[in-house]
Scaffold this motif. Structure first.
Motif, PDB file in Angstrom:
ATOM      1  N   GLU A 171       0.823  -1.225   0.000  1.00 44.07           N
ATOM      2  CA  GLU A 171       0.000   0.000   0.000  1.00 44.07           C
ATOM      3  C   GLU A 171       0.847   1.261   0.000  1.00 44.07           C
ATOM      4  O   GLU A 171       0.365   2.340  -0.331  1.00 44.07           O
ATOM      5  CB  GLU A 171      -0.893   0.023   1.253  1.00 44.07           C
ATOM      6  CG  GLU A 171      -1.910  -1.090   1.335  1.00 44.07           C
ATOM      7  CD  GLU A 171      -2.565  -1.181   2.705  1.00 44.07           C
ATOM      8  OE1 GLU A 171      -3.588  -1.873   2.820  1.00 44.07           O
ATOM      9  OE2 GLU A 171      -2.059  -0.562   3.668  1.00 44.07           O
ATOM     10  N   LEU A 172       2.122   1.121   0.377  1.00 44.35           N
ATOM     11  CA  LEU A 172       2.932   2.294   0.691  1.00 44.35           C
ATOM     12  C   LEU A 172       3.298   3.142  -0.522  1.00 44.35           C
ATOM     13  O   LEU A 172       3.347   4.371  -0.432  1.00 44.35           O
ATOM     14  CB  LEU A 172       4.209   1.843   1.419  1.00 44.35           C
ATOM     15  CG  LEU A 172       5.067   2.932   2.058  1.00 44.35           C
ATOM     16  CD1 LEU A 172       4.242   3.759   3.042  1.00 44.35           C
ATOM     17  CD2 LEU A 172       6.270   2.319   2.758  1.00 44.35           C
ATOM     18  N   ALA A 173       3.566   2.516  -1.655  1.00 41.12           N
ATOM     19  CA  ALA A 173       4.005   3.276  -2.830  1.00 41.12           C
ATOM     20  C   ALA A 173       2.935   4.267  -3.282  1.00 41.12           C
ATOM     21  O   ALA A 173       3.221   5.444  -3.538  1.00 41.12           O
ATOM     22  CB  ALA A 173       4.365   2.326  -3.970  1.00 41.12           C
ATOM     23  N   MET A 174       1.693   3.800  -3.391  1.00 38.70           N
ATOM     24  CA  MET A 174       0.612   4.674  -3.848  1.00 38.70           C
ATOM     25  C   MET A 174       0.382   5.809  -2.863  1.00 38.70           C
ATOM     26  O   MET A 174       0.168   6.961  -3.271  1.00 38.70           O
ATOM     27  CB  MET A 174      -0.677   3.856  -4.031  1.00 38.70           C
ATOM     28  CG  MET A 174      -1.837   4.665  -4.604  1.00 38.70           C
ATOM     29  SD  MET A 174      -1.454   5.309  -6.248  1.00 38.70           S
ATOM     30  CE  MET A 174      -2.862   6.345  -6.556  1.00 38.70           C
ATOM     31  N   ARG A 175       0.445   5.510  -1.566  1.00 40.10           N
ATOM     32  CA  ARG A 175       0.217   6.565  -0.569  1.00 40.10           C
ATOM     33  C   ARG A 175       1.369   7.560  -0.553  1.00 40.10           C
ATOM     34  O   ARG A 175       1.152   8.769  -0.412  1.00 40.10           O
ATOM     35  CB  ARG A 175       0.027   5.950   0.819  1.00 40.10           C
ATOM     36  CG  ARG A 175      -1.404   5.561   1.122  1.00 40.10           C
ATOM     37  CD  ARG A 175      -1.884   4.417   0.272  1.00 40.10           C
ATOM     38  NE  ARG A 175      -3.289   4.090   0.457  1.00 40.10           N
ATOM     39  CZ  ARG A 175      -3.857   3.010  -0.071  1.00 40.10           C
ATOM     40  NH1 ARG A 175      -3.150   2.166  -0.800  1.00 40.10           N
ATOM     41  NH2 ARG A 175      -5.148   2.796   0.123  1.00 40.10           N
ATOM     42  N   SER A 176       2.592   7.075  -0.698  1.00 45.25           N
ATOM     43  CA  SER A 176       3.740   7.982  -0.733  1.00 45.25           C
ATOM     44  C   SER A 176       3.672   8.891  -1.959  1.00 45.25           C
ATOM     45  O   SER A 176       3.961  10.085  -1.879  1.00 45.25           O
ATOM     46  CB  SER A 176       5.050   7.188  -0.741  1.00 45.25           C
ATOM     47  OG  SER A 176       5.211   6.460   0.452  1.00 45.25           O
ATOM     48  N   ALA A 177       3.280   8.317  -3.095  1.00 42.26           N
ATOM     49  CA  ALA A 177       3.152   9.120  -4.314  1.00 42.26           C
ATOM     50  C   ALA A 177       2.008  10.116  -4.197  1.00 42.26           C
ATOM     51  O   ALA A 177       2.109  11.251  -4.676  1.00 42.26           O
ATOM     52  CB  ALA A 177       2.938   8.214  -5.517  1.00 42.26           C
ATOM     53  N   SER A 178       0.906   9.701  -3.559  1.00 41.22           N
ATOM     54  CA  SER A 178      -0.219  10.625  -3.358  1.00 41.22           C
ATOM     55  C   SER A 178       0.207  11.789  -2.468  1.00 41.22           C
ATOM     56  O   SER A 178      -0.199  12.935  -2.685  1.00 41.22           O
ATOM     57  CB  SER A 178      -1.397   9.879  -2.724  1.00 41.22           C
ATOM     58  OG  SER A 178      -1.846   8.843  -3.559  1.00 41.22           O
ATOM     59  N   PHE A 179       1.028  11.482  -1.483  1.00 43.33           N
ATOM     60  CA  PHE A 179       1.585  12.520  -0.621  1.00 43.33           C
ATOM     61  C   PHE A 179       2.513  13.434  -1.412  1.00 43.33           C
ATOM     62  O   PHE A 179       2.420  14.673  -1.346  1.00 43.33           O
ATOM     63  CB  PHE A 179       2.321  11.850   0.540  1.00 43.33           C
ATOM     64  CG  PHE A 179       3.385  12.672   1.197  1.00 43.33           C
ATOM     65  CD1 PHE A 179       3.122  13.938   1.690  1.00 43.33           C
ATOM     66  CD2 PHE A 179       4.669  12.158   1.350  1.00 43.33           C
ATOM     67  CE1 PHE A 179       4.111  14.685   2.308  1.00 43.33           C
ATOM     68  CE2 PHE A 179       5.658  12.892   1.967  1.00 43.33           C
ATOM     69  CZ  PHE A 179       5.386  14.161   2.440  1.00 43.33           C
ATOM     70  N   TYR A 180       3.402  12.852  -2.209  1.00 41.00           N
ATOM     71  CA  TYR A 180       4.351  13.640  -3.009  1.00 41.00           C
ATOM     72  C   TYR A 180       3.642  14.414  -4.112  1.00 41.00           C
ATOM     73  O   TYR A 180       4.176  15.405  -4.628  1.00 41.00           O
ATOM     74  CB  TYR A 180       5.418  12.726  -3.605  1.00 41.00           C
ATOM     75  CG  TYR A 180       6.587  13.475  -4.169  1.00 41.00           C
ATOM     76  CD1 TYR A 180       7.490  14.124  -3.332  1.00 41.00           C
ATOM     77  CD2 TYR A 180       6.796  13.553  -5.545  1.00 41.00           C
ATOM     78  CE1 TYR A 180       8.561  14.819  -3.841  1.00 41.00           C
ATOM     79  CE2 TYR A 180       7.869  14.245  -6.063  1.00 41.00           C
ATOM     80  CZ  TYR A 180       8.749  14.875  -5.206  1.00 41.00           C
ATOM     81  OH  TYR A 180       9.815  15.584  -5.727  1.00 41.00           O
ATOM     82  N   PHE A 181       2.436  13.975  -4.451  1.00 41.61           N
ATOM     83  CA  PHE A 181       1.611  14.681  -5.433  1.00 41.61           C
ATOM     84  C   PHE A 181       1.477  16.158  -5.057  1.00 41.61           C
ATOM     85  O   PHE A 181       1.422  17.032  -5.923  1.00 41.61           O
ATOM     86  CB  PHE A 181       0.235  14.010  -5.489  1.00 41.61           C
ATOM     87  CG  PHE A 181      -0.759  14.679  -6.405  1.00 41.61           C
ATOM     88  CD1 PHE A 181      -0.764  14.404  -7.755  1.00 41.61           C
ATOM     89  CD2 PHE A 181      -1.705  15.576  -5.908  1.00 41.61           C
ATOM     90  CE1 PHE A 181      -1.689  15.006  -8.602  1.00 41.61           C
ATOM     91  CE2 PHE A 181      -2.623  16.179  -6.734  1.00 41.61           C
ATOM     92  CZ  PHE A 181      -2.618  15.897  -8.086  1.00 41.61           C
TER      93      PHE A 181
END
Length: 507
Positions: A171-181
């Motif tokens: 789950e971490l990659a999508m959430r990290s990218a959403s954060f970096y968005f």
């Protein structure tokens, strides 16, 4: 580092408030309620944690790079800055921003309320950004840039660490990218907002527009900083807006993901986590990988200047700077979604650097407006890889949490030295072509690609070693760790062993 050292027994002893084993705490762990309960928990986290972190990151980046937009509206002339002084103002931020990330993340792992800590840091850099608007000379601007780096240092690696305390590996990659968005979109709309302020606020109350830019953006940041203290979660065991069953399920999910409890031991000090991280060769490789990567992508602080080489007015230049970042933001989310689905890391990170390298090659080959503008889209897409870099660090250095926190601080802190160096390679005297700058950046991305390949090879090797070590983990300290995970999850020892055998590093 051996597998035994990576997963030393004391790393998983409880050091947080214990969750009782009554029926209420376990009601979300039953077969009927587990899937629905976990989906509801993740949705609740996604609704509060991710949007809050992304919006703060938008404010973070807008505040940090406001000086580049202000440059287009007379900042250098009003303060009497030379080219070297302006470059120093950009670079000096990293003198505090880089080293302070390490102790900040170490502290974050040992405090009970990260929501208060991160929120207070947001208020701190918003205040410093506001004060930047009252500076009248080089010295004042330097002081503000030095101090703004201190609270900002807590944010990016701190939030990535916080995400790793809530989300599983897949789950971490999508959430990290959403954060970096938030960072990527700030490059788009931050420039648009800056264009509006610079165009409309010139002369209001007798002040130049660039001062209003700092006042307005700083005030918004401070207001949201106070709000974020309520919106952000703390840790799985003590978040106030989750009930007891949800808090217990949050801990179980992570223990289940790795087959071991996500906890530090009582006798593991803040310095032990640092020593564990710095002794791990993977940490060192990630540090240099991130540094060379950010040097290769250091154009971001000069992006309005690069867009200005297309020959348009200040307002049009700032507006034209937005589409490449919007494109990159969309690519970043799609890339992270597929990275989580596939569990692959190397190509989802490194492949985007190759796209950025192609952009540099095109830009080196032509000064035609169309080709040059297209190359900017390719160059910005390199940040799709950076968005997942710390996610890869968290996946590759997962336990104990103190080590993971220190590693994230070390990697991002040292890595941002690339931005510090990059502040000097985009020399105005090399413009408008900036060929020398692009060649340096291109070579840096080649080196970071080589280091990324080395990391992939190491993780593949460690996964093979882990398969051979699994039988040894059934005895002595290894058995105690698995028993602790089984107790926390409310399952049998045999079930925990089965899950343990499923853990592998993602590469």
């Amino acid at each position: 580092m051996s597998i035994q050292e990576e997963k030393k027994p004391e790393s998983f002893t409880e050091n947080v408030i214990a969750v009782s084993n009554d029926d209420a705490d376990f009601r979300l762990l039953t077969a009927d309620a587990r899937k629905a309960g976990e989906r509801a928990l993740v949705r609740k986290l996604d609704r509060r944690l991710i949007p809050t972190a992304a919006f703060i990151y938008l404010l973070n980046y807008v505040d940090r790079v406001a000086v580049t937009a202000a440059r287009l509206q007379g900042l250098e002339q009003d303060l009497g800055l030379t080219i070297v002084q302006y470059e120093t103002i950009l670079a000096i931020l990293y003198a505090t921003y880089c080293p302070m990330q390490i102790p900040s993340n170490m502290i974050l792992g040992y405090i009970s309320r990260p929501s208060i800590y991160i929120g207070a840091c947001v208020v701190g850099w918003g205040l410093t950004s506001t004060l930047t608007g009252v500076t009248t000379n080089f010295s004042g601007m330097m002081a503000c840039r030095v101090f703004i780096g201190v609270p900002e240092a807590a944010f990016y690696p701190g939030v990535v660490y916080l995400l790793s305390r809530w989300y599983t590996r897949k789950e971490l990659a999508m959430r990290s990218a959403s954060f970096y968005f938030g960072s990527l979109i700030s490059n788009a709309f931050g420039n648009s907002i800056a264009a509006g302020i610079l165009a409309k606020m010139q002369g209001v109350l007798g002040l130049p527009a660039w001062r209003w830019l700092f006042y307005i953006e700083g005030a918004i940041t401070m207001a949201f900083g106070f709000l974020s203290m309520w919106l952000l979660p703390d840790f799985p065991h003590n978040t106030r807006w989750l009930n007891a069953a949800e808090r217990h399920l949050s801990q179980v999910r992570l223990a289940e993901d790795a087959g071991e409890a996500d906890k530090d031991s009582d006798n593991l000090t803040i310095y032990d986590g640092f020593l564990l991280a710095i002794k791990d060769p993977k940490t060192i490789i990630f540090m240099f990988l991130t540094c060379t990567q950010l040097l290769g992508l250091s154009f971001t602080n000069f992006f309005p200047t690069l867009t200005a080489t297309l020959g348009f007015s200040t307002t049009i230049t700032l507006l034209m700077a937005s589409p490449p970042w919007i494109f990159t933001s969309v690519c970043c989310l799609l890339n992270a979604w597929h990275a989580d689905r596939s569990g692959e890391r190397f190509f989802h990170i490194t492949g985007w650097w190759w796209v950025a390298m192609l952009g540099y090659i095109i830009s080196l080959s032509t000064m035609a407006t169309g080709g040059r503008y297209f190359s900017l889209f390719l160059m910005t897409s390199g940040y799709c890889g950076f968005a997942l870099t710390l996610t890869w660090v968290a996946n590759a250095i997962p336990r104990p949490p103190a080590k993971r926190a220190a590693a994230l601080g070390l990697v991002n802190g040292f890595g941002n030295l690339g931005n510090l160096i990059g502040s000097y390679i985009w020399n105005a005297s090399w413009g408008p072509q900036y060929h020398q700058s692009m060649i340096i950046a291109l070579c840096s991305l080649i080196l970071s690609s080589a280091l990324s390949f080395l990391m992939r090879w190491i993780l593949i090797k460690e996964n093979k070693n882990m398969a051979m070590e699994e039988n040894k983990l059934m005895e002595g300290p290894g058995r105690e760790r698995i028993e602790e995970a089984a107790r926390l999850e409310g399952i049998t020892f045999e079930e925990a062993v089965k899950r343990r055998k499923g853990f592998r590093y993602l590469y």
